[in-house]
Design a protein around this motif. Structure first.
Motif, short mmCIF file in Angstrom:
data_model
loop_
_atom_site.label_atom_id
_atom_site.label_comp_id
_atom_site.label_asym_id
_atom_site.label_seq_id
_atom_site.Cartn_x
_atom_site.Cartn_y
_atom_site.Cartn_z
N GLN A 42 0.85 -1.19 0.00
CA GLN A 42 0.00 0.00 0.00
C GLN A 42 0.88 1.24 0.00
N TYR A 43 0.63 2.13 -0.98
CA TYR A 43 1.46 3.31 -1.18
C TYR A 43 0.54 4.53 -1.15
N ARG A 44 0.73 5.41 -0.18
CA ARG A 44 -0.14 6.57 -0.04
C ARG A 44 0.45 7.80 -0.75
N LEU A 45 -0.47 8.60 -1.32
CA LEU A 45 -0.08 9.83 -2.02
C LEU A 45 -0.81 11.01 -1.40
N ASN A 46 -0.19 12.22 -1.49
CA ASN A 46 -0.90 13.45 -1.15
C ASN A 46 -0.92 14.42 -2.33
N ALA A 47 -0.45 13.96 -3.49
CA ALA A 47 -0.49 14.75 -4.73
C ALA A 47 -0.50 13.76 -5.89
N SER A 48 -0.76 14.25 -7.09
CA SER A 48 -0.82 13.35 -8.24
C SER A 48 0.58 12.95 -8.69
N LEU A 49 0.66 11.77 -9.31
CA LEU A 49 1.90 11.32 -9.93
C LEU A 49 1.84 11.68 -11.41
N LYS A 50 2.82 12.48 -11.87
CA LYS A 50 2.87 12.91 -13.26
C LYS A 50 3.65 11.88 -14.08
N ILE A 51 3.01 11.39 -15.15
CA ILE A 51 3.64 10.34 -15.94
C ILE A 51 3.90 10.83 -17.37
N PHE A 66 -1.59 -1.45 -4.18
CA PHE A 66 -2.61 -0.43 -3.94
C PHE A 66 -1.95 0.95 -3.86
N ILE A 67 -2.40 1.87 -4.73
CA ILE A 67 -1.98 3.26 -4.70
C ILE A 67 -3.16 4.07 -4.16
N ILE A 68 -2.97 4.74 -3.03
CA ILE A 68 -4.08 5.37 -2.32
C ILE A 68 -3.87 6.88 -2.25
N GLN A 69 -4.76 7.62 -2.89
CA GLN A 69 -4.67 9.08 -2.91
C GLN A 69 -5.40 9.67 -1.71
N THR A 70 -4.68 10.43 -0.88
CA THR A 70 -5.30 11.10 0.26
C THR A 70 -5.45 12.60 0.02
N GLY A 71 -4.87 13.12 -1.07
CA GLY A 71 -4.98 14.54 -1.39
C GLY A 71 -6.16 14.82 -2.30
N ASN A 72 -6.22 16.04 -2.82
CA ASN A 72 -7.33 16.45 -3.69
C ASN A 72 -6.86 16.61 -5.13
N GLU A 73 -6.20 15.59 -5.64
CA GLU A 73 -5.69 15.60 -7.01
C GLU A 73 -5.91 14.23 -7.62
N PRO A 74 -5.76 14.12 -8.96
CA PRO A 74 -5.81 12.79 -9.57
C PRO A 74 -4.72 11.89 -8.99
N ILE A 75 -4.89 10.59 -9.17
CA ILE A 75 -3.84 9.66 -8.75
C ILE A 75 -2.70 9.70 -9.76
N PHE A 76 -3.03 9.50 -11.03
CA PHE A 76 -2.05 9.64 -12.11
C PHE A 76 -2.55 10.69 -13.08
N ILE A 117 -10.39 12.81 -9.33
CA ILE A 117 -10.24 11.99 -10.54
C ILE A 117 -9.26 10.85 -10.27
N GLY A 118 -9.57 9.67 -10.82
CA GLY A 118 -8.64 8.56 -10.71
C GLY A 118 -7.43 8.75 -11.63
N ILE A 119 -7.67 8.70 -12.94
CA ILE A 119 -6.61 8.91 -13.94
C ILE A 119 -7.02 10.05 -14.86
N LEU A 120 -6.16 11.04 -14.99
CA LEU A 120 -6.39 12.17 -15.90
C LEU A 120 -5.47 12.00 -17.10
N ASN A 147 -15.81 16.42 -10.38
CA ASN A 147 -14.54 15.74 -10.59
C ASN A 147 -14.50 14.33 -10.00
N SER A 148 -15.64 13.81 -9.61
CA SER A 148 -15.68 12.41 -9.19
C SER A 148 -15.74 11.54 -10.44
N ILE A 149 -14.56 11.32 -11.03
CA ILE A 149 -14.45 10.68 -12.34
C ILE A 149 -13.36 9.61 -12.28
N GLY A 150 -13.68 8.41 -12.74
CA GLY A 150 -12.68 7.35 -12.76
C GLY A 150 -11.55 7.65 -13.73
N ILE A 151 -11.90 7.89 -15.00
CA ILE A 151 -10.92 8.26 -16.03
C ILE A 151 -11.47 9.46 -16.78
#
Length: 268
Positions: A42-51, A66-76, A117-120, A147-151
């Motif tokens: 389990q890997y927690r985030l507080n910001a989005s990961l830019k790919i 498991f990648i778990i977003q705790t902030g208010n940004e997309p996961i990826f 958002i899950g993935i932007l 912004n409650s959007i999966g992709i």
């Protein structure tokens, strides 16, 4: 890179690994393109990961990593070639030559909550997304938030040749607990993408493409040539699959269970 799957905050370490492997390489040299393996944990985030382009991230499976977003940004969120480890880059300067492309995300659960958002995907092409469980905490009967959007697919490109969200494959993707599972508006240049073997479950809206709130769009601008097949839509309060503008899009062998009844039963 010092990343640990012990359910602690890992944003900086994971972003550094991504930047060093994929934003700090000679993108013209295939031998420099490697895989970032994220083991079970389990890997927690507080910001989005830019790919950036050519990012290749593989987990141990959607039931293990498991990648778990705790902030208010997309996961990826995808970015173009202008990103470097020290510079976020200019996403509005994206062209076909610099767009996010040849990206692979495979074998992970991506978890968020609330109006996130899950993935932007921004101007993303020729990429593969497989065995992902994208999950949030929306529940039937409650109002959707914007912004409650999966992709979400969009384009920021303003430079010629304008980039497109094109030729992406989504295979074995489960999207659960969002206001909207998959969204692009009429201007997102959504072309020739394939969504197959997926599950859309417990969402307010399922797949919604080509929406035009101001009625300014037309079929030439809307989604074109996208295919949706062998996907289950389960407990979707509103529309399961809607394409407002566009042409030559195809839906085949999809199944719909308790869809479009505001959370009610289908009846006898």
């Amino acid at each position: 890179f010092g990343v640990s799957g012990d359910n602690s905050e890992q944003t900086v370490l994971l972003q550094n690994a991504i930047d060093q492997l994929f934003a700090n390489t000679d993108k013209a040299t295939p031998s420099s393109r490697v895989t970032l393996k994220i083991p079970a944990g389990q890997y927690r985030l507080n910001a989005s990961l830019k790919i950036p382009p050519h990012t290749n991230i593989v987990g141990d499976g959607s039931d293990k990593t498991f990648i778990i977003q705790t902030g208010n940004e997309p996961i990826f969120e995808t970015v173009n070639d202008t990103r470097t480890p020290s510079n976020a880059g200019d996403q509005t300067s994206t062209t076909n030559a610099t767009q996010a492309r040849n990206i692979r995300l495979d074998g992970m659960t991506l978890e968020t909550s609330g109006d996130n958002i899950g993935i932007l995907l921004r101007d993303c092409g020729n990429s593969n997304f497989k065995d992902l469980h994208i999950i949030s905490n929306w529940t039937s009967g409650t109002a959707s938030t914007s912004n409650s959007i999966g992709i979400k697919c969009l384009t920021l490109s303003t430079s010629q040749d304008i980039a497109q969200n094109n030729n992406n494959t989504f295979d074995g993707i489960k999207i659960e607990g969002f206001g909207y599972a998959l969204v692009s508006d009429y201007s997102a240049l959504m072309l020739d993408n394939v969504f197959t073997n997926g599950v859309i479950e417990m969402c307010d809206y399922g797949i919604q493409l080509g929406y035009d709130a101001n009625n300014e769009g037309n079929n030439l601008q809307g989604p074109t040539g996208n295919k949706f097949n062998n996907t289950k839509f389960i407990d979707v309060d509103q529309n399961g699959l809607v394409i407002f503008n566009g042409t030559h899009n195809m839906s085949s062998n999809n199944r719909f269970y308790d869809v479009g009844n505001d959370g009610g039963d289908e009846g006898p």
